[in-house]
Scaffold this motif. Sequence first.
Motif: not given
Length: 96
Positions: A15-16, A43-47, A73-75
């Motif tokens: 995560g971030v 860098v894309p993500f879903l969280g 981070f979830l996805s």
Amino acid sequence: GRVERALTKDISGLGVCVLTAELVEPGVPVEMEVHLPDREAPVPFLGDVIWSLPIPPPVKGGKPLAVETGIRFLSIYPKHRELIMQYARLHALPPP
């Protein structure tokens, strides 16, 4: 439904932590892009927000200047997670 910019304080393969202007409720889903200095494309993500805490003000009784918000981070595509982990390894600060 809002778009905001945030400064990344810490990042890992899980995560971030970002600096935000306001507290964010835990559990709030977020769609993010992280811009790494050595890459053109973000860098894309879903969280989702895990925690959000105000940074203590420099002066007692003052207003917090920012809020630290931890996002898990979830996805995230495996290749993107690997890019983040590689970046974190190369730019990790030594322990205090």
